[in-house]
Design a protein around this motif. Sequence first.
Motif, PDB file in Angstrom:
ATOM      1  N   PHE A   1       0.855  -1.183   0.000  1.00 25.29           N
ATOM      2  CA  PHE A   1       0.000   0.000   0.000  1.00 25.29           C
ATOM      3  C   PHE A   1       0.892   1.235   0.000  1.00 25.29           C
ATOM      4  CE2 PHE A   1      -4.237  -1.734   1.045  1.00 25.29           C
ATOM      5  CZ  PHE A   1      -3.887  -3.026   1.392  1.00 25.29           C
ATOM      6  N   ARG A   2       0.306   2.353  -0.369  1.00 24.11           N
ATOM      7  CA  ARG A   2       1.025   3.617  -0.243  1.00 24.11           C
ATOM      8  C   ARG A   2       0.050   4.704   0.168  1.00 24.11           C
ATOM      9  NH1 ARG A   2       2.570   4.795  -6.613  1.00 24.11           N
ATOM     10  NH2 ARG A   2       0.438   5.281  -7.339  1.00 24.11           N
TER      11      ARG A   2
ATOM     12  N   GLU B   1      -3.685   3.640  -0.446  1.00 20.70           N
ATOM     13  CA  GLU B   1      -4.032   2.993  -1.714  1.00 20.70           C
ATOM     14  C   GLU B   1      -3.336   1.641  -1.821  1.00 20.70           C
ATOM     15  OE1 GLU B   1      -3.264   3.829  -6.518  1.00 20.70           O
ATOM     16  OE2 GLU B   1      -2.120   4.923  -5.005  1.00 20.70           O
ATOM     17  N   GLY B   2      -4.096   0.605  -2.118  1.00 21.08           N
ATOM     18  CA  GLY B   2      -3.502  -0.704  -2.376  1.00 21.08           C
ATOM     19  C   GLY B   2      -2.984  -0.758  -3.794  1.00 21.08           C
TER      20      GLY B   2
ATOM     21  N   ALA C   1       5.212   8.806  -1.735  1.00 22.40           N
ATOM     22  CA  ALA C   1       4.300   8.377  -0.676  1.00 22.40           C
ATOM     23  C   ALA C   1       5.091   7.582   0.359  1.00 22.40           C
ATOM     24  CB  ALA C   1       3.184   7.494  -1.245  1.00 22.40           C
ATOM     25  N   VAL C   2       4.438   7.284   1.458  1.00 17.80           N
ATOM     26  CA  VAL C   2       4.946   6.276   2.389  1.00 17.80           C
ATOM     27  C   VAL C   2       4.385   4.932   1.934  1.00 17.80           C
ATOM     28  CG1 VAL C   2       5.029   5.469   4.767  1.00 17.80           C
ATOM     29  CG2 VAL C   2       5.066   7.932   4.279  1.00 17.80           C
TER      30      VAL C   2
ATOM     31  N   GLY D   1      -6.478  -9.255  -5.371  1.00 20.47           N
ATOM     32  CA  GLY D   1      -7.148  -8.323  -6.262  1.00 20.47           C
ATOM     33  C   GLY D   1      -8.073  -7.325  -5.618  1.00 20.47           C
ATOM     34  N   GLU D   2      -8.510  -7.582  -4.416  1.00 19.58           N
ATOM     35  CA  GLU D   2      -9.390  -6.626  -3.743  1.00 19.58           C
ATOM     36  C   GLU D   2      -8.661  -6.136  -2.507  1.00 19.58           C
ATOM     37  OE1 GLU D   2     -13.221  -8.162  -2.741  1.00 19.58           O
ATOM     38  OE2 GLU D   2     -14.094  -6.188  -2.436  1.00 19.58           O
ATOM     39  N   MET D   3      -8.038  -5.002  -2.615  1.00 19.23           N
ATOM     40  CA  MET D   3      -7.123  -4.561  -1.574  1.00 19.23           C
ATOM     41  C   MET D   3      -7.758  -3.503  -0.681  1.00 19.23           C
ATOM     42  SD  MET D   3      -3.436  -4.567  -3.485  1.00 19.23           S
ATOM     43  CE  MET D   3      -2.643  -4.353  -1.896  1.00 19.23           C
ATOM     44  N   ARG D   4      -8.636  -3.928   0.140  1.00 24.51           N
ATOM     45  CA  ARG D   4      -9.214  -3.022   1.135  1.00 24.51           C
ATOM     46  C   ARG D   4      -8.348  -3.054   2.375  1.00 24.51           C
ATOM     47  NH1 ARG D   4     -14.439  -1.876  -0.625  1.00 24.51           N
ATOM     48  NH2 ARG D   4     -15.219  -3.344  -2.205  1.00 24.51           N
TER      49      ARG D   4
END
Length: 125
Positions: free
Chosen positions: A37-38, A46-47, A92-93, A105-108
């Motif tokens: 993530f960033r 964001e994934g 970003a971090v 595929g679903e990066m929540r």
Amino acid sequence: QAQLVESGGGLVQPGGSLKLSCAASGFSLDYYVIGWFRQAPGKEREGISCISMRDGRTYYADSVKGRFTVSRDNAQNTVYLQMNSLKPEDTAVYYCATDPQHRIGEMRTYFYDYWGQGTQVTVSS
């Protein structure tokens, strides 16, 4: 105790490359999906990519597809993110995290339980 540690961030010029590492200690990554993530200042986390430590399946967000490559080394209990053709908007971090439910595929963010402390990536001339 269980810990994830990211490393490899830094300052790079546009068009340059960096390779991030996510090393686990205190537990095995073998049964997880590992996500990258960033989070840029003022933006939501964001994934961008994830990989199955079981079978190597991968996922990339459109924003990084074709430029970033995620890989794994089960023996080293480590996941990598090779970032090429970096752009200022990649600043970003960057965090790695574990998904115990093994979703690709679903990066929540709430799918992920253990998180590293993050590593700063700055793309600037």
